[in-house]
Design an enzyme around this catalytic site. Structure first.
Site: not given
Ligand code: PLP
Length: 424
Positions: A316, A352, A381
């Protein structure tokens, strides 16, 4: 609340020297602060207290069993996006009856496991999924609780790979279809409509998208009620911002201010699915400098954390603060500006791939072989997106509580790398 602070020229997690942890457990090493995890969970819970919220911590942000157990014991519920995440929540001893289940591709097996666990509701993302849930519920002789995941067509102004509530994303169903879909649920004896769900993307640093979504949610609930549906839940997902650089993310109370009035007007209970904002700044990734080199007019720092450990910069283009664990130059306030006594370097890993780079042109003090570095805001993450690419074993994870540190995942071994493979 700062979980990681420099004291007497050394980085501490709560009251534990992270250098000591790196020496004891090796690198790459993930270090988490228990106090910070609990602090951020409680900040959200308290900010939204008026709506009697169910805070469903988003398991995909960091799914370590000890972290799930900790948050579960603090009163958190969970948002899962796969059967594997549901299994983890159960293994952590958490109550599955407050779990919500999102995801565009739930299989019959996953639906069955969730019904058997008696979860709070499915966030349903397509009409085909409604049919599949109904069929599995009929087989089990039960009624499945569902929320319609609606795509509100709101641009949350986040990275293209993490925006989810804009028309044309793969998530949810077009908001204009809510009546037709709700009628379908009403006509089905194996489905029960509990509410509506929206998740806009992540991380969202402004409150406007939430205000727009909450308003749309209120209007949809009113229309559904007028049609005779009992819709008692609004789930506004997760995505609250995280301060990766300084303090750019607003506190939970700022989001609450714009969301709560609409929930009040809709007379609904509120569910939220925060992930990143709870665990992101509760964790760092520690690494050790292997080599430095000057080639092609550039200075490189090669250290032992790579894109297989933390993929966010490669995936990202995301920014993570990086600073030595025992620096000779005090940590700056602004990591993007030029820093006296420092030079711009690329911080890279051993994988690599040219994309294996944690930071580019970053101002850092001169570094030496063996020195430890901390990559901040790595609690969300990080491990969950890690891989064994280049046959690199995953690092260990440690949870700090005050003066104590506990290993919550051991370092992988070479045997772990090949454990699932078979020779003829
Ligand atoms: C990834 C996700 C979240 C959490 O998002 P954050 O940015 O970690 O708060 C909540 N709900 C759904 C459906 C998601 O896919």
């Amino acid at each position: 609340m700062e979980a990681f602070q420099y004291r007497d020229g050394e980085l501490y997690c709560e009251n534990v020297s992270v250098k000591r942890l790196a020496e004891e457990y090796g690198t790459p090493l993930w270090v988490y602060s228990q106090a910070k995890l609990l602090h951020e969970f409680k900040a959200i819970r308290d900010a939204f207290a008026e709506a009697d919220p169910v805070i469903c911590y988003s398991v995909k942000a960091n799914s370590n069993l000890s972290i799930l157990e900790l948050l579960g014991q603090a009163g958190s519920s969970f948002d899962v996006v796969s059967g594997g995440e549901l299994y983890r929540v159960q293994q952590a001893g958490a109550d599955p009856t407050k779990v919500v289940f999102a995801g565009v591709g739930k299989t019959d097996g996953e639906i069955r496991a969730a019904l058997e666990a008696n979860i709070l509701m499915f966030n349903v993302e397509s009409e085909g999924e409604l049919d599949a849930i109904s069929a599995v519920a009929a087989e089990l002789g039960c009624v499945a609780p569902v929320a319609l995941r609606l795509n509100p067509d709101i641009d949350a102004k986040t990275h293209a790979k993490t925006t989810t509530g804009k028309r044309g994303n793969k998530f949810g169903m077009d908001i204009e279809r809510h009546n037709e879909l709700a009628a379908k649920v009403l006509a089905d004896p194996h489905l029960e409509l509990r509410g509506i769900h929206m998740h806009l993307g992540s991380p969202i640093l402004t409150t406007d998208p939430y205000e727009a979504a909450a308003k749309k949610a209120r209007d949809v609930v009113r229309q559904l009620r007028a049609e005779g549906h009992e819709t008692n839940w609004i789930n506004l997902g997760g995505g609250f911002g995280l301060s990766y650089k300084g303090d750019e993310a607003p506190p939970a109370s700022t989001y609450a201010e714009v969301i709560l009035p609409y929930v009040r007007e809709a007379e609904c209970r509120l569910a939220l699915e925060p992930g990143r904002s709870i665990c992101g700044n509760a964790g760092v990734l520690l690494s050790q400098v292997i080599f430095t080199k000057h080639e092609g007019g550039k200075q490189f720092v090669i250290q032992d954390a790579a894109m297989n450990d933390l993929v966010r910069p490669a995936m990202y283009d995301s920014f993570h603060r990086i600073w030595p664990v025992a620096p000779r130059v005090p940590a700056p306030v602004d990591y993007e500006a030029e820093i006296a006594g420092c030079q711009p370097v690329d911080v890279v890993g051993p994988v690599c791939e040219s994309g294996d780079c944690l930071a580019k042109n970053r101002w850092l003090p001169e570094l030496h072989r063996g020195e430890y570095l901390s990559t901040f805001s790595a609690g969300a993450y990080g491990t969950v997106m890690s891989s064994n690419y280049n046959s690199r074993p995953r690092g260990a994870e440690v949870l700090v509580d005050g003066e104590n540190a506990r290993l919550i995942r051991r370092r992988e071994t070479y045997d772990d790398l090949i454990a699932a493979e078979r020779l003829a």
